[in-house]
Design a protein around this motif. Structure first.
Motif, PDB file in Angstrom:
ATOM      1  N   GLN A   5       8.996 -11.817   1.174  1.00 29.36           N
ATOM      2  CA  GLN A   5       7.563 -12.043   1.018  1.00 29.36           C
ATOM      3  C   GLN A   5       6.821 -11.592   2.266  1.00 29.36           C
ATOM      4  N   PHE A   6       5.659 -11.032   2.058  1.00 28.71           N
ATOM      5  CA  PHE A   6       4.731 -10.713   3.137  1.00 28.71           C
ATOM      6  C   PHE A   6       3.889 -11.959   3.337  1.00 28.71           C
ATOM      7  N   THR A   7       3.848 -12.474   4.550  1.00 29.59           N
ATOM      8  CA  THR A   7       3.182 -13.749   4.824  1.00 29.59           C
ATOM      9  C   THR A   7       1.969 -13.570   5.726  1.00 29.59           C
ATOM     10  N   LEU A   8       1.230 -14.637   5.874  1.00 29.31           N
ATOM     11  CA  LEU A   8       0.092 -14.633   6.792  1.00 29.31           C
ATOM     12  C   LEU A   8       0.566 -14.336   8.215  1.00 29.31           C
ATOM     13  N   ASP A   9       1.698 -14.875   8.602  1.00 30.72           N
ATOM     14  CA  ASP A   9       2.236 -14.583   9.936  1.00 30.72           C
ATOM     15  C   ASP A   9       2.545 -13.105  10.102  1.00 30.72           C
ATOM     16  N   ASP A  10       3.078 -12.465   9.063  1.00 30.54           N
ATOM     17  CA  ASP A  10       3.326 -11.024   9.112  1.00 30.54           C
ATOM     18  C   ASP A  10       2.016 -10.263   9.298  1.00 30.54           C
ATOM     19  N   LEU A  11       1.004 -10.643   8.542  1.00 34.26           N
ATOM     20  CA  LEU A  11      -0.301  -9.988   8.639  1.00 34.26           C
ATOM     21  C   LEU A  11      -0.895 -10.165  10.031  1.00 34.26           C
ATOM     22  N   LYS A  12      -0.855 -11.376  10.565  1.00 37.14           N
ATOM     23  CA  LYS A  12      -1.413 -11.618  11.905  1.00 37.14           C
ATOM     24  C   LYS A  12      -0.675 -10.793  12.954  1.00 37.14           C
ATOM     25  N   LEU A  47      -7.559   0.399   8.419  1.00 40.36           N
ATOM     26  CA  LEU A  47      -6.735   1.523   7.985  1.00 40.36           C
ATOM     27  C   LEU A  47      -5.448   1.593   8.806  1.00 40.36           C
ATOM     28  N   GLU A  48      -5.538   1.331  10.093  1.00 39.79           N
ATOM     29  CA  GLU A  48      -4.342   1.275  10.943  1.00 39.79           C
ATOM     30  C   GLU A  48      -3.418   0.155  10.479  1.00 39.79           C
ATOM     31  N   THR A  49      -3.986  -0.986  10.166  1.00 43.48           N
ATOM     32  CA  THR A  49      -3.199  -2.121   9.668  1.00 43.48           C
ATOM     33  C   THR A  49      -2.508  -1.750   8.364  1.00 43.48           C
ATOM     34  N   GLY A  50      -3.249  -1.126   7.450  1.00 48.04           N
ATOM     35  CA  GLY A  50      -2.671  -0.706   6.180  1.00 48.04           C
ATOM     36  C   GLY A  50      -1.534   0.278   6.374  1.00 48.04           C
ATOM     37  N   GLY A  51      -1.703   1.231   7.290  1.00 51.37           N
ATOM     38  CA  GLY A  51      -0.656   2.201   7.572  1.00 51.37           C
ATOM     39  C   GLY A  51       0.604   1.536   8.107  1.00 51.37           C
ATOM     40  N   ARG A  52       0.427   0.561   8.961  1.00 52.48           N
ATOM     41  CA  ARG A  52       1.581  -0.164   9.506  1.00 52.48           C
ATOM     42  C   ARG A  52       2.299  -0.949   8.406  1.00 52.48           C
ATOM     43  N   ILE A  53       1.541  -1.575   7.538  1.00 53.77           N
ATOM     44  CA  ILE A  53       2.152  -2.318   6.427  1.00 53.77           C
ATOM     45  C   ILE A  53       2.924  -1.355   5.529  1.00 53.77           C
ATOM     46  N   GLU A  54       2.313  -0.220   5.213  1.00 53.14           N
ATOM     47  CA  GLU A  54       2.971   0.765   4.342  1.00 53.14           C
ATOM     48  C   GLU A  54       4.295   1.243   4.929  1.00 53.14           C
ATOM     49  N   ARG A  55       4.281   1.558   6.216  1.00 55.59           N
ATOM     50  CA  ARG A  55       5.506   2.053   6.856  1.00 55.59           C
ATOM     51  C   ARG A  55       6.571   0.963   6.941  1.00 55.59           C
ATOM     52  N   GLU A  56       6.176  -0.217   7.312  1.00 54.71           N
ATOM     53  CA  GLU A  56       7.148  -1.292   7.516  1.00 54.71           C
ATOM     54  C   GLU A  56       7.739  -1.805   6.209  1.00 54.71           C
ATOM     55  N   TYR A  57       6.921  -1.848   5.154  1.00 53.99           N
ATOM     56  CA  TYR A  57       7.357  -2.441   3.894  1.00 53.99           C
ATOM     57  C   TYR A  57       7.643  -1.417   2.798  1.00 53.99           C
ATOM     58  N   GLY A  58       7.423  -0.134   3.077  1.00 56.40           N
ATOM     59  CA  GLY A  58       7.753   0.909   2.120  1.00 56.40           C
ATOM     60  C   GLY A  58       6.932   0.873   0.843  1.00 56.40           C
ATOM     61  N   ILE A  59       5.641   0.562   0.982  1.00 51.79           N
ATOM     62  CA  ILE A  59       4.742   0.505  -0.171  1.00 51.79           C
ATOM     63  C   ILE A  59       3.535   1.392   0.098  1.00 51.79           C
ATOM     64  N   ALA A  60       2.723   1.608  -0.916  1.00 56.09           N
ATOM     65  CA  ALA A  60       1.485   2.378  -0.770  1.00 56.09           C
ATOM     66  C   ALA A  60       0.307   1.485  -1.138  1.00 56.09           C
ATOM     67  N   ALA A  86      14.578  -7.344  -3.322  1.00 54.68           N
ATOM     68  CA  ALA A  86      15.699  -7.062  -2.417  1.00 54.68           C
ATOM     69  C   ALA A  86      15.403  -5.956  -1.423  1.00 54.68           C
ATOM     70  N   THR A  87      14.180  -5.840  -0.999  1.00 55.21           N
ATOM     71  CA  THR A  87      13.833  -4.863   0.030  1.00 55.21           C
ATOM     72  C   THR A  87      13.527  -5.615   1.312  1.00 55.21           C
ATOM     73  N   GLU A  88      14.299  -5.337   2.319  1.00 54.12           N
ATOM     74  CA  GLU A  88      14.071  -5.968   3.610  1.00 54.12           C
ATOM     75  C   GLU A  88      13.160  -5.055   4.425  1.00 54.12           C
ATOM     76  N   PRO A  89      12.115  -5.617   5.058  1.00 50.42           N
ATOM     77  CA  PRO A  89      11.203  -4.790   5.849  1.00 50.42           C
ATOM     78  C   PRO A  89      11.936  -4.116   6.995  1.00 50.42           C
ATOM     79  N   THR A  90      11.428  -2.948   7.398  1.00 53.10           N
ATOM     80  CA  THR A  90      11.993  -2.232   8.543  1.00 53.10           C
ATOM     81  C   THR A  90      11.159  -2.559   9.758  1.00 53.10           C
ATOM     82  N   ARG A  91      11.739  -3.259  10.681  1.00 54.58           N
ATOM     83  CA  ARG A  91      11.005  -3.633  11.906  1.00 54.58           C
ATOM     84  C   ARG A  91      11.683  -3.048  13.105  1.00 54.58           C
TER      85      ARG A  91
END
Length: 91
Positions: A5-12, A47-60, A86-91
Protein backbone atom coordinates in the motif's frame (compact mmCIF):
# COMPACT_ATOMS: atom_id res chain seq x y z
CA UNK A 1 0.15 -12.82 -2.14
CA UNK A 2 1.26 -9.52 -0.60
CA UNK A 3 -0.27 -6.22 -1.57
CA UNK A 4 1.86 -3.17 -0.90
CA UNK A 5 0.00 0.00 0.00
CA UNK A 6 1.02 3.58 -0.68
CA UNK A 7 0.52 5.43 2.60
CA UNK A 8 0.43 8.98 3.87
CA UNK A 9 3.92 8.44 5.27
CA UNK A 10 5.13 7.41 1.80
CA UNK A 11 3.59 10.54 0.30
CA UNK A 12 5.12 12.82 2.96
CA UNK A 13 8.54 11.25 2.40
CA UNK A 14 8.33 11.72 -1.37
CA UNK A 15 7.02 15.29 -1.06
CA UNK A 16 9.83 16.21 1.30
CA UNK A 17 12.55 14.51 -0.78
CA UNK A 18 11.38 16.05 -4.04
CA UNK A 19 10.01 19.44 -3.17
CA UNK A 20 10.87 20.09 0.44
CA UNK A 21 8.38 21.18 3.04
CA UNK A 22 6.98 24.65 3.50
CA UNK A 23 7.85 25.80 7.03
CA UNK A 24 4.32 27.14 7.43
CA UNK A 25 2.79 23.70 6.81
CA UNK A 26 2.82 20.94 9.38
CA UNK A 27 2.88 17.74 7.31
CA UNK A 28 2.33 15.83 10.54
CA UNK A 29 -1.00 17.61 11.02
CA UNK A 30 -4.37 16.78 9.49
CA UNK A 31 -3.52 17.21 5.81
CA UNK A 32 -5.46 14.40 4.09
CA UNK A 33 -8.26 16.62 2.80
CA UNK A 34 -6.36 19.85 2.18
CA UNK A 35 -5.42 20.64 -1.41
CA UNK A 36 -1.76 20.51 -2.32
CA UNK A 37 -2.00 24.22 -3.14
CA UNK A 38 -3.19 24.88 0.43
CA UNK A 39 -0.18 22.91 1.62
CA UNK A 40 2.14 25.18 -0.37
CA UNK A 41 2.98 22.85 -3.27
CA UNK A 42 2.81 24.42 -6.73
CA UNK A 43 2.43 22.54 -10.01
CA UNK A 44 6.15 21.98 -10.63
CA UNK A 45 6.58 20.41 -7.18
CA UNK A 46 3.56 18.19 -7.76
CA UNK A 47 4.83 17.02 -11.14
CA UNK A 48 8.17 16.14 -9.51
CA UNK A 49 6.28 14.27 -6.79
CA UNK A 50 4.24 12.40 -9.39
CA UNK A 51 7.39 11.45 -11.30
CA UNK A 52 8.99 10.08 -8.15
CA UNK A 53 5.89 8.04 -7.33
CA UNK A 54 5.77 6.67 -10.88
CA UNK A 55 9.42 5.60 -10.82
CA UNK A 56 9.34 4.13 -7.33
CA UNK A 57 6.04 2.27 -7.68
CA UNK A 58 6.09 1.43 -11.39
CA UNK A 59 2.78 3.09 -12.23
CA UNK A 60 1.63 5.92 -14.51
CA UNK A 61 -0.24 8.87 -13.03
CA UNK A 62 -2.06 11.43 -15.12
CA UNK A 63 -1.01 15.06 -14.67
CA UNK A 64 -4.65 16.01 -14.05
CA UNK A 65 -4.64 13.85 -10.93
CA UNK A 66 -1.90 16.00 -9.46
CA UNK A 67 -2.93 19.42 -10.66
CA UNK A 68 -6.71 19.76 -10.38
CA UNK A 69 -7.32 20.53 -6.70
CA UNK A 70 -5.93 17.19 -5.66
CA UNK A 71 -5.63 16.25 -2.02
CA UNK A 72 -3.30 13.78 -0.32
CA UNK A 73 -6.28 11.46 0.29
CA UNK A 74 -7.20 11.49 -3.40
CA UNK A 75 -3.64 10.90 -4.56
CA UNK A 76 -3.06 8.07 -2.08
CA UNK A 77 -6.28 6.38 -3.21
CA UNK A 78 -5.39 6.76 -6.88
CA UNK A 79 -1.90 5.34 -6.36
CA UNK A 80 -3.27 2.37 -4.44
CA UNK A 81 -5.84 1.73 -7.18
CA UNK A 82 -2.97 1.51 -9.70
CA UNK A 83 -0.64 -0.66 -7.65
CA UNK A 84 -0.48 -4.21 -8.90
CA UNK A 85 -0.59 -7.11 -6.47
CA UNK A 86 2.70 -8.36 -5.07
CA UNK A 87 4.74 -5.43 -6.31
CA UNK A 88 7.31 -4.18 -3.88
CA UNK A 89 8.35 -0.53 -4.37
CA UNK A 90 11.89 0.15 -5.57
CA UNK A 91 13.64 2.38 -3.08
Amino acid sequence: MAHFQFTLDDLKRILTEGAGADEAVDLDGDILDRTFQELGYESLALLETGGRIEREYGIALGDDLLLDGSTPRGLIGAVNDLLPLATEPTR
